[in-house]
Design a protein around this motif. Structure first.
Motif, PDB file in Angstrom:
ATOM      1  N   UNK A 141      69.324 -53.455  80.942  1.00 47.12           N
ATOM      2  CA  UNK A 141      69.611 -52.471  79.914  1.00 47.12           C
ATOM      3  C   UNK A 141      71.022 -52.516  79.383  1.00 47.12           C
ATOM      4  N   UNK A 142      71.977 -52.946  80.204  1.00 46.87           N
ATOM      5  CA  UNK A 142      73.391 -52.919  79.819  1.00 46.87           C
ATOM      6  C   UNK A 142      73.979 -54.305  79.605  1.00 46.87           C
ATOM      7  N   UNK A 143      73.145 -55.366  79.670  1.00 41.85           N
ATOM      8  CA  UNK A 143      73.619 -56.742  79.468  1.00 41.85           C
ATOM      9  C   UNK A 143      74.793 -57.059  80.395  1.00 41.85           C
ATOM     10  N   UNK A 144      74.579 -56.811  81.683  1.00 33.27           N
ATOM     11  CA  UNK A 144      75.618 -57.042  82.681  1.00 33.27           C
ATOM     12  C   UNK A 144      75.041 -57.747  83.911  1.00 33.27           C
ATOM     13  N   UNK A 145      75.897 -58.497  84.589  1.00 38.27           N
ATOM     14  CA  UNK A 145      75.639 -58.916  85.966  1.00 38.27           C
ATOM     15  C   UNK A 145      76.747 -58.313  86.813  1.00 38.27           C
ATOM     16  N   UNK A 146      76.373 -57.369  87.672  1.00 39.81           N
ATOM     17  CA  UNK A 146      77.337 -56.695  88.530  1.00 39.81           C
ATOM     18  C   UNK A 146      77.535 -57.489  89.815  1.00 39.81           C
ATOM     19  N   UNK A 147      78.723 -57.360  90.396  1.00 40.14           N
ATOM     20  CA  UNK A 147      79.037 -57.991  91.678  1.00 40.14           C
ATOM     21  C   UNK A 147      79.530 -56.926  92.652  1.00 40.14           C
ATOM     22  N   UNK A 148      79.062 -57.017  93.916  1.00 41.45           N
ATOM     23  CA  UNK A 148      79.386 -56.027  94.945  1.00 41.45           C
ATOM     24  C   UNK A 148      79.694 -56.715  96.261  1.00 41.45           C
ATOM     25  N   UNK A 149      80.396 -55.989  97.110  1.00 39.21           N
ATOM     26  CA  UNK A 149      80.445 -56.282  98.543  1.00 39.21           C
ATOM     27  C   UNK A 149      79.885 -55.077  99.285  1.00 39.21           C
ATOM     28  N   UNK A 150      79.314 -55.332 100.447  1.00 35.52           N
ATOM     29  CA  UNK A 150      78.816 -54.264 101.306  1.00 35.52           C
ATOM     30  C   UNK A 150      79.928 -53.878 102.272  1.00 35.52           C
ATOM     31  N   UNK A 151      80.359 -52.628 102.176  1.00 31.00           N
ATOM     32  CA  UNK A 151      81.425 -52.130 103.052  1.00 31.00           C
ATOM     33  C   UNK A 151      81.072 -50.723 103.495  1.00 31.00           C
ATOM     34  N   UNK A 152      81.114 -50.500 104.797  1.00 30.14           N
ATOM     35  CA  UNK A 152      80.863 -49.162 105.318  1.00 30.14           C
ATOM     36  C   UNK A 152      79.496 -48.629 104.959  1.00 30.14           C
ATOM     37  N   UNK A 153      78.514 -49.504 104.863  1.00 26.48           N
ATOM     38  CA  UNK A 153      77.158 -49.065 104.559  1.00 26.48           C
ATOM     39  C   UNK A 153      76.922 -48.719 103.109  1.00 26.48           C
ATOM     40  N   UNK A 154      77.841 -49.131 102.207  1.00 27.09           N
ATOM     41  CA  UNK A 154      77.707 -48.818 100.787  1.00 27.09           C
ATOM     42  C   UNK A 154      77.994 -50.063  99.959  1.00 27.09           C
ATOM     43  N   UNK A 155      77.562 -50.040  98.695  1.00 24.41           N
ATOM     44  CA  UNK A 155      77.876 -51.096  97.745  1.00 24.41           C
ATOM     45  C   UNK A 155      79.195 -50.768  97.059  1.00 24.41           C
ATOM     46  N   UNK A 156      80.156 -51.691  97.153  1.00 25.97           N
ATOM     47  CA  UNK A 156      81.467 -51.499  96.529  1.00 25.97           C
ATOM     48  C   UNK A 156      81.599 -52.503  95.386  1.00 25.97           C
ATOM     49  N   UNK A 157      81.699 -52.042  94.119  1.00 24.39           N
ATOM     50  CA  UNK A 157      81.828 -52.975  93.003  1.00 24.39           C
ATOM     51  C   UNK A 157      83.102 -53.808  93.094  1.00 24.39           C
ATOM     52  N   UNK A 158      82.964 -55.117  92.871  1.00 23.20           N
ATOM     53  CA  UNK A 158      84.122 -56.016  92.884  1.00 23.20           C
ATOM     54  C   UNK A 158      84.194 -56.851  91.608  1.00 23.20           C
ATOM     55  N   UNK A 159      83.193 -56.731  90.729  1.00 19.33           N
ATOM     56  CA  UNK A 159      83.224 -57.488  89.481  1.00 19.33           C
ATOM     57  C   UNK A 159      82.127 -57.026  88.552  1.00 19.33           C
ATOM     58  N   UNK A 160      82.392 -57.127  87.246  1.00 15.39           N
ATOM     59  CA  UNK A 160      81.406 -56.785  86.230  1.00 15.39           C
ATOM     60  C   UNK A 160      81.450 -57.855  85.154  1.00 15.39           C
ATOM     61  N   UNK A 161      80.312 -58.504  84.924  1.00 16.63           N
ATOM     62  CA  UNK A 161      80.266 -59.659  84.047  1.00 16.63           C
ATOM     63  C   UNK A 161      79.390 -59.373  82.833  1.00 16.63           C
ATOM     64  N   UNK A 162      80.018 -59.103  81.676  1.00 14.55           N
ATOM     65  CA  UNK A 162      79.238 -58.834  80.463  1.00 14.55           C
ATOM     66  C   UNK A 162      78.624 -60.113  79.912  1.00 14.55           C
ATOM     67  N   UNK A 163      77.410 -59.984  79.377  1.00 17.06           N
ATOM     68  CA  UNK A 163      76.704 -61.090  78.737  1.00 17.06           C
ATOM     69  C   UNK A 163      76.510 -60.754  77.256  1.00 17.06           C
ATOM     70  N   UNK A 164      76.090 -61.719  76.434  1.00  9.13           N
ATOM     71  CA  UNK A 164      75.890 -61.424  75.011  1.00  9.13           C
ATOM     72  C   UNK A 164      74.946 -60.244  74.795  1.00  9.13           C
ATOM     73  N   UNK A 165      75.266 -59.424  73.819  1.00 10.88           N
ATOM     74  CA  UNK A 165      74.501 -58.198  73.554  1.00 10.88           C
ATOM     75  C   UNK A 165      73.061 -58.534  73.194  1.00 10.88           C
ATOM     76  N   UNK A 166      72.144 -57.778  73.809  1.00 12.86           N
ATOM     77  CA  UNK A 166      70.734 -57.923  73.518  1.00 12.86           C
ATOM     78  C   UNK A 166      70.023 -59.013  74.286  1.00 12.86           C
ATOM     79  N   UNK A 167      70.724 -59.696  75.190  1.00 13.48           N
ATOM     80  CA  UNK A 167      70.093 -60.783  75.950  1.00 13.48           C
ATOM     81  C   UNK A 167      69.176 -60.245  77.056  1.00 13.48           C
TER      82      UNK A 167
END
Length: 336
Positions: free
Chosen positions: A168-194
């Motif tokens: 829905x947002x044309x993104x590939x998110x990146x996370x690490x698992x820390x303390x039993x939770x997902x911690x965002x470490x990167x956000x990668x935008x892709x061309x709109x509407x893909x």
């Protein structure tokens, strides 16, 4: 079929109720010189549309793709039966599951609200506590499909980073698992509407990404252990709705399913994983191909709308191993 597993067992996830004639999770086997044995119901469940196995192979996980979403764990018995181990509530329309390589966590992508759920697993693969949730955000330009975030798939990388597609947002998110939770470490935008849907990880570290809303395949090069991804290749695929990508043995070839065109495309992987060469498209063996599963030198395709599972011998182009086999609204096919 020298590369196929000796037992050839397959699990099928299906659509049920108003979306299909499945009744739950089915088991079957690949047939040498043919397709699959008639599927047998292993566990009744509503809309178990995606499946994943614990690394030990003794626990099977399913989503229940409902407005009141659930995930369920089953113990795999010696004879192939399934015994329920527990269920957890998750947000609406869970559509994908993946298990961490160490078997400590299960990740579920919930399409409806764009939520990811991280579920701890105990030493036996059962659920431990309740899932920790992460909420996505953002929109895209495609009316009716990108009015908000829509999590679709997760992928664990060797460096410990988890990638997640947001259609829905044309993104590939990146996370690490820390303390039993997902911690965002990167956000990668892709061309709109893909509308990114499905990822496959090459041994080189490159990521192949199937777009659902645009007829494209992307090749992404990682930086910072997959926290950041650079587009290094963009390829036109068959017209229609992109579904899944899967790598052949050793990562020499990539296979991609497209609904509408109802084909599986074959691509040679070149330049150390950084490029693709289109070798051709073959009919998927039914209508509405969804999931792909490579098992040694055999490829299985779940044709949802056609109600078939098709098997292909890989040479490297897919060659039908036999007539497509009837199956009740198959959506996912999983070897193990």
């Amino acid at each position: 079929m020298s590369g196929q597993r000796p037992d050839g067992r397959l699990w099928l996830g299906t659509y049920t109720g108003d979306q299909g004639d499945g009744r739950g999770v089915y088991r079957t086997r690949g047939v040498p010189g043919g397709t699959i044995e008639p599927p047998a119901l292993a566990a009744e469940a509503p809309k178990p549309s995606y499946l994943a196995l614990h690394p030990g192979g003794r626990v099977l996980y399913t989503v229940e793709e409902l407005a009141d979403g659930r995930i369920t764990a089953y113990r795999v018995e010696d004879g192939g039966g399934l015994t329920g181990l527990g269920t957890r509530a998750v947000p609406a329309e869970p559509c994908h599951l993946s298990v961490s390589p160490d078997g400590a966590h299960l990740l579920v992508a919930c399409y409806g609200p764009g939520v990811l759920g991280l579920q701890r697993l105990d030493a036996d693969g059962g659920f431990d506590g309740e899932p920790a949730l992460w909420q996505g955000a953002g929109t895209g330009p495609v009316a009716g499909r990108q009015e908000g975030p829509h999590a679709h798939q997760t992928l664990w990388t060797p460096g410990g980073i988890v990638l997640s597609t947001d259609l829905g947002a044309d993104r590939i998110h990146a996370f690490r698992v820390r303390g039993g939770a997902l911690v965002p470490v990167g956000e990668n935008p892709l061309p709109a509407g893909y509308g990114p849907r499905h990822l496959a990880l090459h041994p080189s570290g490159h990521v192949f990404a199937m777009m659902e809303l645009a007829p494209r395949l992307l090749v992404l090069r990682p930086r910072d252990s997959h926290a950041e991804l650079d587009i290094v290749g963009e390829y036109v695929r068959a017209e229609g709705s992109g579904a899944a990508v899967a790598l052949g043995a050793g990562g020499a070839h990539l296979y991609a399913s497209t609904r509408g065109a109802d084909v599986v495309g074959t691509y040679r992987v070149t330049s150390g994983g950084a490029a693709l060469e289109h070798l051709g498209d073959v009919p998927s063996g039914g209508a509405g191909p969804r999931d792909l599963e490579v098992d040694g030198d055999r490829l299985y395709v779940a044709n949802e709308q056609g109600g078939t599972v098709a098997a292909f011998d890989l040479d490297p182009l897919p060659v039908p191993a036999g007539p497509p086999a009837p199956a009740p609204t198959p959506v996912c096919v999983l070897a193990g």
